[in-house]
Write a protein that holds these residues in place. Structure first.
Motif, PDB file in Angstrom:
ATOM      1  N   GLY A  69     115.452  56.813   6.660  1.00 19.88           N
ATOM      2  CA  GLY A  69     114.147  56.827   7.308  1.00 19.88           C
ATOM      3  C   GLY A  69     113.486  55.457   7.277  1.00 19.88           C
ATOM      4  N   ASN A  70     113.630  54.747   6.141  1.00 16.11           N
ATOM      5  CA  ASN A  70     113.082  53.394   6.027  1.00 16.11           C
ATOM      6  C   ASN A  70     113.748  52.462   7.024  1.00 16.11           C
ATOM      7  OD1 ASN A  70     113.123  54.854   3.330  1.00 16.11           O
ATOM      8  ND2 ASN A  70     111.635  53.264   2.886  1.00 16.11           N
ATOM      9  N   ALA A  71     115.072  52.601   7.134  1.00 14.20           N
ATOM     10  CA  ALA A  71     115.822  51.736   8.058  1.00 14.20           C
ATOM     11  C   ALA A  71     115.424  52.007   9.500  1.00 14.20           C
ATOM     12  CB  ALA A  71     117.327  51.945   7.866  1.00 14.20           C
ATOM     13  N   PHE A  72     115.233  53.274   9.850  1.00 17.41           N
ATOM     14  CA  PHE A  72     114.832  53.605  11.218  1.00 17.41           C
ATOM     15  C   PHE A  72     113.427  53.079  11.523  1.00 17.41           C
ATOM     16  CE2 PHE A  72     117.867  57.417  10.887  1.00 17.41           C
ATOM     17  CZ  PHE A  72     118.895  56.697  11.475  1.00 17.41           C
ATOM     18  N   ASN A  73     112.511  53.181  10.551  1.00 17.56           N
ATOM     19  CA  ASN A  73     111.171  52.619  10.738  1.00 17.56           C
ATOM     20  C   ASN A  73     111.252  51.122  11.010  1.00 17.56           C
ATOM     21  OD1 ASN A  73     109.912  55.069  10.303  1.00 17.56           O
ATOM     22  ND2 ASN A  73     109.379  54.643   8.177  1.00 17.56           N
ATOM     23  N   LEU A  74     112.044  50.439  10.201  1.00 20.68           N
ATOM     24  CA  LEU A  74     112.194  48.986  10.325  1.00 20.68           C
ATOM     25  C   LEU A  74     112.845  48.624  11.656  1.00 20.68           C
ATOM     26  CD1 LEU A  74     111.680  46.435   8.609  1.00 20.68           C
ATOM     27  CD2 LEU A  74     114.003  46.674   7.724  1.00 20.68           C
ATOM     28  N   ASN A  75     113.813  49.411  12.052  1.00 18.55           N
ATOM     29  CA  ASN A  75     114.504  49.156  13.311  1.00 18.55           C
ATOM     30  C   ASN A  75     113.558  49.305  14.506  1.00 18.55           C
ATOM     31  OD1 ASN A  75     117.328  48.799  14.583  1.00 18.55           O
ATOM     32  ND2 ASN A  75     116.510  50.556  15.694  1.00 18.55           N
ATOM     33  N   GLN A  76     112.771  50.377  14.488  1.00 17.14           N
ATOM     34  CA  GLN A  76     111.891  50.657  15.619  1.00 17.14           C
ATOM     35  C   GLN A  76     110.718  49.683  15.708  1.00 17.14           C
ATOM     36  OE1 GLN A  76     114.301  52.676  17.080  1.00 17.14           O
ATOM     37  NE2 GLN A  76     112.474  53.500  18.073  1.00 17.14           N
ATOM     38  N   LYS A  77     110.141  49.343  14.569  1.00 17.91           N
ATOM     39  CA  LYS A  77     108.902  48.564  14.568  1.00 17.91           C
ATOM     40  C   LYS A  77     109.121  47.052  14.494  1.00 17.91           C
ATOM     41  CE  LYS A  77     106.498  52.217  14.927  1.00 17.91           C
ATOM     42  NZ  LYS A  77     105.835  52.497  16.223  1.00 17.91           N
ATOM     43  N   ILE A  78     110.229  46.616  13.917  1.00 14.73           N
ATOM     44  CA  ILE A  78     110.458  45.172  13.747  1.00 14.73           C
ATOM     45  C   ILE A  78     111.695  44.697  14.502  1.00 14.73           C
ATOM     46  CG2 ILE A  78     110.854  43.302  12.095  1.00 14.73           C
ATOM     47  CD1 ILE A  78     108.043  44.545  11.939  1.00 14.73           C
ATOM     48  N   TYR A  79     112.830  45.311  14.238  1.00 11.55           N
ATOM     49  CA  TYR A  79     114.077  44.815  14.818  1.00 11.55           C
ATOM     50  C   TYR A  79     114.094  44.903  16.341  1.00 11.55           C
ATOM     51  CZ  TYR A  79     119.064  44.212  15.704  1.00 11.55           C
ATOM     52  OH  TYR A  79     120.271  43.770  16.179  1.00 11.55           O
ATOM     53  N   ALA A 102     127.136  52.543   4.735  1.00 13.66           N
ATOM     54  CA  ALA A 102     126.503  51.443   5.469  1.00 13.66           C
ATOM     55  C   ALA A 102     127.005  51.400   6.911  1.00 13.66           C
ATOM     56  CB  ALA A 102     126.773  50.112   4.765  1.00 13.66           C
ATOM     57  N   GLU A 103     128.301  51.591   7.093  1.00 17.19           N
ATOM     58  CA  GLU A 103     128.868  51.590   8.443  1.00 17.19           C
ATOM     59  C   GLU A 103     128.317  52.739   9.273  1.00 17.19           C
ATOM     60  OE1 GLU A 103     130.831  49.600  10.288  1.00 17.19           O
ATOM     61  OE2 GLU A 103     130.506  48.159   8.659  1.00 17.19           O
ATOM     62  N   LEU A 104     128.165  53.899   8.639  1.00 15.12           N
ATOM     63  CA  LEU A 104     127.617  55.066   9.342  1.00 15.12           C
ATOM     64  C   LEU A 104     126.173  54.805   9.752  1.00 15.12           C
ATOM     65  CD1 LEU A 104     127.843  57.973  10.327  1.00 15.12           C
ATOM     66  CD2 LEU A 104     127.207  58.738   8.029  1.00 15.12           C
ATOM     67  N   LEU A 105     125.393  54.186   8.855  1.00 13.61           N
ATOM     68  CA  LEU A 105     124.007  53.874   9.184  1.00 13.61           C
ATOM     69  C   LEU A 105     123.938  52.881  10.343  1.00 13.61           C
ATOM     70  CD1 LEU A 105     120.971  53.913   8.765  1.00 13.61           C
ATOM     71  CD2 LEU A 105     121.264  52.228   6.923  1.00 13.61           C
ATOM     72  N   LYS A 106     124.791  51.872  10.300  1.00 14.78           N
ATOM     73  CA  LYS A 106     124.785  50.886  11.384  1.00 14.78           C
ATOM     74  C   LYS A 106     125.147  51.542  12.714  1.00 14.78           C
ATOM     75  CE  LYS A 106     126.303  46.250  12.612  1.00 14.78           C
ATOM     76  NZ  LYS A 106     126.874  44.978  12.115  1.00 14.78           N
ATOM     77  N   LYS A 107     126.072  52.471  12.679  1.00 12.90           N
ATOM     78  CA  LYS A 107     126.454  53.184  13.898  1.00 12.90           C
ATOM     79  C   LYS A 107     125.271  53.993  14.431  1.00 12.90           C
ATOM     80  CE  LYS A 107     129.863  56.487  15.674  1.00 12.90           C
ATOM     81  NZ  LYS A 107     131.018  57.356  15.329  1.00 12.90           N
ATOM     82  N   GLU A 108     124.535  54.651  13.542  1.00 16.67           N
ATOM     83  CA  GLU A 108     123.378  55.445  13.960  1.00 16.67           C
ATOM     84  C   GLU A 108     122.266  54.551  14.504  1.00 16.67           C
ATOM     85  OE1 GLU A 108     122.322  57.820  10.610  1.00 16.67           O
ATOM     86  OE2 GLU A 108     124.072  59.120  10.773  1.00 16.67           O
ATOM     87  N   LEU A 109     122.074  53.386  13.870  1.00 15.71           N
ATOM     88  CA  LEU A 109     121.086  52.432  14.380  1.00 15.71           C
ATOM     89  C   LEU A 109     121.502  51.918  15.755  1.00 15.71           C
ATOM     90  CD1 LEU A 109     120.445  50.393  11.097  1.00 15.71           C
ATOM     91  CD2 LEU A 109     118.791  51.888  12.250  1.00 15.71           C
ATOM     92  N   GLY A 110     122.818  51.767  15.950  1.00 15.13           N
ATOM     93  CA  GLY A 110     123.333  51.289  17.228  1.00 15.13           C
ATOM     94  C   GLY A 110     123.098  52.253  18.368  1.00 15.13           C
TER      95      GLY A 110
END
Length: 210
Positions: A69-79, A102-110
């Motif tokens: 959830g933290n990573a998704f917040n950061l992705n949406q608002k900053i990245y 980590a790879e799974l998270l990166k895939k989901e962020l992608g």
């Protein structure tokens, strides 16, 4: 009387506004350095470096699932807002052994945006604690080697932040559990540091052309 009022509106107010904003640029044009010359992330991962990059540095530790959830917040608002800028990157420190997570998270962020500038650096517990301690912040790592806070690191490996934040006084990092903090504080500070480098680049180009 009407003429005087019109003259004030047309000429005086714009001048006052200009002086106000010019003063703001001078006073707030640079993000303060809070810790100088932090160690390079290459200590943990030889394929990565903080040198020459504007980096958002975070610590996800051993429980990436809980930090999604933290990573998704950061992705949406900053990245998503700044990821297209040259020399901008996200680096998350993760405990060794959690590469698949980590790879799974990166895939989901992608699936939400281009995640090419999301990077993960791996180290054992002692390495992560030692690296984190050298940031010299007022933030502590949790037992799982994580923190919800992320940090802005400039191209010279200086940790940037605020010395007179209205809530925290000295502000080393930004809480990714708070969308409001990412929106209202971190976004502004990333804008400042990017503008700082753009101005320096423009000045260098102007000097070369003389």
């Amino acid at each position: 009387m009407k003429k005087t009022f019109v003259l004030v509106v047309l000429f005086v107010l714009p001048l006052v506004a200009y002086l106000f904003f010019a003063s703001g640029v001078n006073n707030f044009g640079k993000l303060p350095v809070l810790t100088e010359n932090i160690p390079d992330i290459s200590q943990l991962d030889h394929a990565l470096s903080l040198d020459g990059k504007i980096t958002i540095l975070g610590f996800m530790g051993s429980n990436i699932q809980q930090k999604k959830g933290n990573a998704f917040n950061l992705n949406q608002k900053i990245y998503k807002r700044f990821g297209d800028f040259n020399d901008f990157q996200m680096v998350m420190v993760v405990e060794d052994g959690h590469q698949e997570d980590a790879e799974l998270l990166k895939k989901e962020l992608g699936e939400l945006s281009n995640a090419d500038k999301w990077h993960f650096a791996f180290g054992d517990g002692d390495e992560i604690k030692t690296f984190f301690a050298q940031l010299k912040t007022d933030v502590n790592l949790d037992d799982d080697l994580s923190t919800p806070y992320v940090f802005i690191v400039d191209k010279d490996r200086n940790l940037r932040g605020r010395k007179d934040d209205e809530d925290d006084g000295v502000k080393y990092g930004f809480n990714t559990t708070s969308v409001a903090e990412l929106n209202n504080k971190m976004e502004d500070d990333v804008k400042i540091i990017l503008a700082e480098y753009r101005l320096a680049l423009k000045n260098n180009d102007a000097n070369r052309s003389k």
